[in-house]
Design an enzyme around this catalytic site. Structure first.
Site, short mmCIF file in Angstrom:
data_model
loop_
_atom_site.label_atom_id
_atom_site.label_comp_id
_atom_site.label_asym_id
_atom_site.label_seq_id
_atom_site.Cartn_x
_atom_site.Cartn_y
_atom_site.Cartn_z
CG ASP A 180 45.18 -21.13 -53.94
OD1 ASP A 180 45.94 -22.10 -54.16
OD2 ASP A 180 45.49 -19.96 -54.22
CB THR B 289 48.50 -19.03 -56.67
OG1 THR B 289 48.63 -20.09 -55.73
CG2 THR B 289 47.19 -18.30 -56.44
ZN ZN Z 1 47.24 -21.54 -55.52
#
Ligand code: ZN
Ligand code: NAG
Ligand code: NAG
Ligand code: NAG
Ligand code: NAG
Ligand code: NAG
Ligand code: NAG
Ligand code: NAG
Ligand code: NAG
Length: 462
Positions: A43, A79
């Site tokens: 991420d 995200t």
């Molecule tokens: Zn993210």
């Protein structure tokens, strides 16, 4: 020599034609015996971290595979929208996961990272793992957003409930165990929270903290290669390492304070920064007017006026007013800066882009590409595992050059160039010889010696 040169040119040209044909997304040459695919996301791994920090393991991974320097991801560069775009090939407006915090005006339901299990939010699209299971294979996943949700009436057998305390090693250990013990696992997805978490807390400009966390992430990539090697999967399966978005530095000097512009009771905030979703509670034109004039580093759009290029308009979950902050600016109602690093901004900003690296039997070795769209990954993945793609916004033609099986325009061009040079060289050599033969016939002291030389190309004395 010349004949074989022309032959090569002809082959190169047919290579070009072939490449046009294989651009057809519906062609599934990989078939049922195609190797499994492992998709990994770290991420918030900003593309240019690769230029600024050292990644010995990642470098080892892509030097034997493919590196795509940056991906143009989807708006909003958050995200959940981007992880769903990677596995559906759809823009956020088409897959329905528009932000990490959402509100549905019809059902009055709320969505957040802590409250994401209701299939309602996810069912506007069919993620690749559902298609894999519908095709009679199995999919496995560790923490990838949405993989623990019953989507299109499918619940994965091999999955995790989201728990950030489960270590990278445990996620990886389960994934490789599922892939080795159940041969019908055709697709697996693995998610890890860093370097996003540290990027938010310290800001991407804190090189001390970023060096630390990126070294840790590179260590996990080393662990991944080691574990795949140990379990006999390395080199046998296709592996893609990528991310959802980048990260940019924020500052207490770059705050946009909504309370300075608008009466708090006149609107409701669904999601706040750097892209705010606003529901007016009073006359919409007044609310819009005040927000439009609020700050030079923030744009306000009525839902219908959101620029087409953002693909962020055609969905009932997009609220009546959208606010978009400029890079590095933070929208607050009042009060201070919530975090030193953030993402979510315009998806044309390089700081919002992630990278992609790939390794495995399907991929070229030591091949680099400058960029493609993150929605293009979906048709590529469907091609790799040999399932039919759902309607999507990606293009296989953008990505196919990463594959060994594809004859590429660039390759054919390179071959053509080499052949062209060879033809020119041959022609010059012949001309040179002709001229030399003419010289030979002219009376010169050593002419006889040359004539006595039994047909060798190079005269001994000259
Ligand atoms: Zn993210
Ligand atoms: C190419 O794609 C079209 C639809 O986009 C399809 O009708 C056609 O059959 C495909 N051709 C091949 C050779 O797969
Ligand atoms: C959804 O969120 C809004 C705003 O925070 C809140 O007013 C509402 O009660 C929530 N709805 C439900 C069903 O929880
Ligand atoms: C959902 O799946 C179950 C089995 O997994 C099946 O029994 C049920 O009929 C399905 N429901 C729908 C609406 O397709
Ligand atoms: C799978 O994950 C669990 C944690 O949820 C962990 O206890 C277990 O050791 C993992 N299995 C492997 C093979 O790594
Ligand atoms: C980076 O973060 C650490 C830990 O919060 C802090 O001590 C340090 O001053 C920061 N460095 C910069 C350049 O901001
Ligand atoms: C895989 O393991 C073999 C044998 O231990 C080793 O020689 C090789 O370097 C390893 N490859 C990777 C990519 O780790
Ligand atoms: C809009 O801004 C004006 C001028 O700053 C202010 O007087 C008015 O109360 C604001 N209206 C709302 C709905 O916030
Ligand atoms: C994206 O793909 C979906 C599904 O095919 C389609 O409905 C939508 O119009 C596409 N969006 C754009 C901008 O082409």
């Amino acid at each position: 020599m010349q004949v074989s040169g022309y032959l090569f040119a002809v082959i190169a040209c047919s290579g070009l034609t072939l490449s046009v044909q294989t651009g057809n997304q519906t062609r599934l040459e990989s078939g049922n015996d195609s190797p499994p695919l492992l998709l990994v996301s770290f991420d918030g791994f900003r593309a240019d971290y690769l230029n600024k920090y050292s990644f010995p393991n990642l470098e080892k991974f892509y030097s034997d595979g493919v590196l795509v320097h940056e991906l143009t991801n989807v708006f909003t560069t958050k995200t959940f929208p981007n992880h769903y775009s990677l596995v559906t090939g759809l823009y956020a407006e088409s897959h329905g996961i528009l932000a990490s915090i959402m509100y549905d005006p019809v059902t009055k339901k709320n969505f957040s990272i802590q409250n994401d299990r209701d299939p309602f939010w996810w069912n506007e699209a069919t993620p690749i793992w559902v298609s894999v299971e519908q095709s009679g294979y199995r999919a496995a996943a560790a923490m990838w957003p949405g993989t623990n949700v019953n989507i299109q009436n499918r619940t994965l057998k091999y999955t995790f409930d989201y728990d950030p305390k489960v270590t990278f090693q445990e996620r990886l250990g389960n994934i490789t165990q599922w892939m080795t013990t159940d041969k019908s696992v055709k697709f697996a997805a693995l998610y890890w929270e860093e370097p996003d978490r540290s990027g938010h807390i310290y800001g991407p400009d804190n090189s001390t903290e970023m060096t630390r966390v990126l070294k840790e992430v590179d260590g996990y990539i080393g662990l991944l290669m080691e574990q795949l090697n140990k379990t006999g999967l390395w080199g046998k399966i296709n592996v893609i390492i990528t991310s959802d978005h980048g990260m940019t530095q924020c500052s207490p000097q770059r705050l946009i304070i909504l309370d300075n512009c608008i009466i708090p009771s006149s609107y409701m905030v669904v999601d706040l920064t750097p892209v705010a979703a606003i529901i007016p509670l009073e006359d919409i034109s007044t609310v819009y007017k005040n927000l439009s004039a609020c700050h030079i580093h923030m744009k306000a759009y009525l839902k219908d006026d959101v620029p087409d290029r953002l693909h962020y308009k055609n969905n009932g979950r997009i609220q009546p007013i959208l606010l978009v902050a400029d890079e590095g600016w933070t929208i607050v109602k009042n009060g201070g800066l919530p975090r030193l690093g953030d993402h979510g901004y315009d998806n044309t900003l390089p700081s919002m882009h992630p990278f992609l690296a790939a390794h495995g039997p399907a991929f070229r070795k030591g091949y680099k590409m400058s960029s493609f769209n993150s929605v293009d990954l979906y048709p590529l993945m469907c091609h790799l595992i040999g399932i039919a793609p759902m309607a999507n916004n990606g293009s296989f033609a953008h990505v196919r050059c990463a594959l060994v099986s594809e004859q590429c325009g660039e390759l054919a061009l390179a071959v053509g160039l080499v052949i062209g040079v060879l033809i020119i060289l041959t022609t010059f050599t012949c001309l040179f010889k002709l001229m030399k033969n003419r010289d030979v016939s002219s009376p010169r002291p050593f002419a006889r010696l040359e004539l006595e030389d039994d047909g060798d190309d190079e005269p001994l004395l000259e």
